[in-house]
Design a protein around this motif. Structure first.
Motif, PDB file in Angstrom:
ATOM      1  N   LEU A 112       0.745  -1.054  -0.097  1.00  0.00           N
ATOM      2  CA  LEU A 112       0.219   0.047   0.015  1.00  0.00           C
ATOM      3  C   LEU A 112       1.246   1.357  -0.605  1.00  0.00           C
ATOM      4  O   LEU A 112       2.066   1.495   0.470  1.00  0.00           O
ATOM      5  CB  LEU A 112      -0.870   0.368   1.295  1.00  0.00           C
ATOM      6  CG  LEU A 112      -2.072  -1.421   1.061  1.00  0.00           C
ATOM      7  CD1 LEU A 112      -2.690  -0.859   3.154  1.00  0.00           C
ATOM      8  CD2 LEU A 112      -3.169  -0.535   0.109  1.00  0.00           C
ATOM      9  N   PRO A 113       0.103   2.696  -0.759  1.00  0.00           N
ATOM     10  CA  PRO A 113       1.242   3.391  -0.874  1.00  0.00           C
ATOM     11  C   PRO A 113       1.122   4.658   0.449  1.00  0.00           C
ATOM     12  O   PRO A 113       0.980   4.420   1.892  1.00  0.00           O
ATOM     13  CB  PRO A 113       0.132   4.371  -1.449  1.00  0.00           C
ATOM     14  CG  PRO A 113      -1.147   4.018  -1.704  1.00  0.00           C
ATOM     15  CD  PRO A 113      -0.783   2.619  -0.931  1.00  0.00           C
ATOM     16  N   ARG A 114       2.021   4.870   0.901  1.00  0.00           N
ATOM     17  CA  ARG A 114       2.801   5.652   2.548  1.00  0.00           C
ATOM     18  C   ARG A 114       2.137   6.567   2.373  1.00  0.00           C
ATOM     19  O   ARG A 114       2.850   6.726   1.454  1.00  0.00           O
ATOM     20  CB  ARG A 114       3.863   5.660   2.549  1.00  0.00           C
ATOM     21  CG  ARG A 114       4.644   3.646   3.037  1.00  0.00           C
ATOM     22  CD  ARG A 114       6.048   3.676   3.296  1.00  0.00           C
ATOM     23  NE  ARG A 114       6.153   4.405   5.509  1.00  0.00           N
ATOM     24  CZ  ARG A 114       6.899   4.241   6.166  1.00  0.00           C
ATOM     25  NH1 ARG A 114       8.128   4.067   5.277  1.00  0.00           N
ATOM     26  NH2 ARG A 114       6.283   5.693   6.761  1.00  0.00           N
ATOM     27  N   PRO A 115       1.589   6.673   3.729  1.00  0.00           N
ATOM     28  CA  PRO A 115       1.366   8.405   3.399  1.00  0.00           C
ATOM     29  C   PRO A 115       2.084   9.522   4.498  1.00  0.00           C
ATOM     30  O   PRO A 115       3.025   8.923   3.518  1.00  0.00           O
ATOM     31  CB  PRO A 115       0.048   8.801   5.280  1.00  0.00           C
ATOM     32  CG  PRO A 115       0.664   7.469   5.805  1.00  0.00           C
ATOM     33  CD  PRO A 115       1.126   6.436   4.650  1.00  0.00           C
ATOM     34  N   ARG A 116       1.688  10.506   3.104  1.00  0.00           N
ATOM     35  CA  ARG A 116       2.792  11.732   3.052  1.00  0.00           C
ATOM     36  C   ARG A 116       2.439  12.510   4.880  1.00  0.00           C
ATOM     37  O   ARG A 116       1.222  12.404   4.995  1.00  0.00           O
ATOM     38  CB  ARG A 116       2.911  12.300   2.352  1.00  0.00           C
ATOM     39  CG  ARG A 116       3.180  11.626   0.457  1.00  0.00           C
ATOM     40  CD  ARG A 116       3.274  13.082   0.188  1.00  0.00           C
ATOM     41  NE  ARG A 116       3.743  11.244  -1.309  1.00  0.00           N
ATOM     42  CZ  ARG A 116       3.713  12.557  -2.315  1.00  0.00           C
ATOM     43  NH1 ARG A 116       3.886  13.449  -2.977  1.00  0.00           N
ATOM     44  NH2 ARG A 116       4.089  11.552  -3.643  1.00  0.00           N
TER      45      ARG A 116
END
Length: 124
Positions: A112-116
């Motif tokens: 999953l994409p990591r939050p920024r």
């Protein structure tokens, strides 16, 4: 044999006309037990692992109940095999086991994409 217990706080509250967990907060505070809304919610909706005697006594007083009404212990069935079968196996000696078949190859899910981190812009 392992022992478990059933926690009946929610049922006892409903029988006494208390349907919101937040109704317990001031009633406990009147009896010297200071718990947050979140702590009371977890106490009502979950099964507590630890509970102070002061909290238990306050709950019993509020609900007009006994500790036995709140907590119902029971014995869990044992998953262990009878000792006679185990000792018979040990007496027979080691047994050659077939190797485990290789597990089927399963594609790993895409990460999953990591939050920024949010950037706070200065006010204009």
């Amino acid at each position: 044999m392992p022992v478990g217990y059933h926690w009946h706080l929610r049922r006892l509250m409903a029988e006494r006309g208390l349907f919101a967990t937040t109704e317990l907060v001031p009633l406990l505070a009147q009896r010297g037990v200071r718990l947050s809304r979140e702590q009371v919610y977890r106490l009502v909706t979950g099964i507590p692992e630890r509970l102070s005697l002061a909290t238990l006594a306050a709950l019993c007083d509020i609900l007009g109940a006994t500790p036995g009404d709140l907590v119902e212990p029971y014995r869990k069935p044992s998953s262990a095999r009878p000792a006679s079968r185990l000792s018979a196996r040990r007496a027979a000696g080691p047994v050659a086991l077939a190797p485990d078949p290789a597990p089927p190859e399963v594609a790993a899910p895409a990460p999953l994409p990591r939050p920024r981190r949010a950037r706070i812009a200065p006010r204009p």
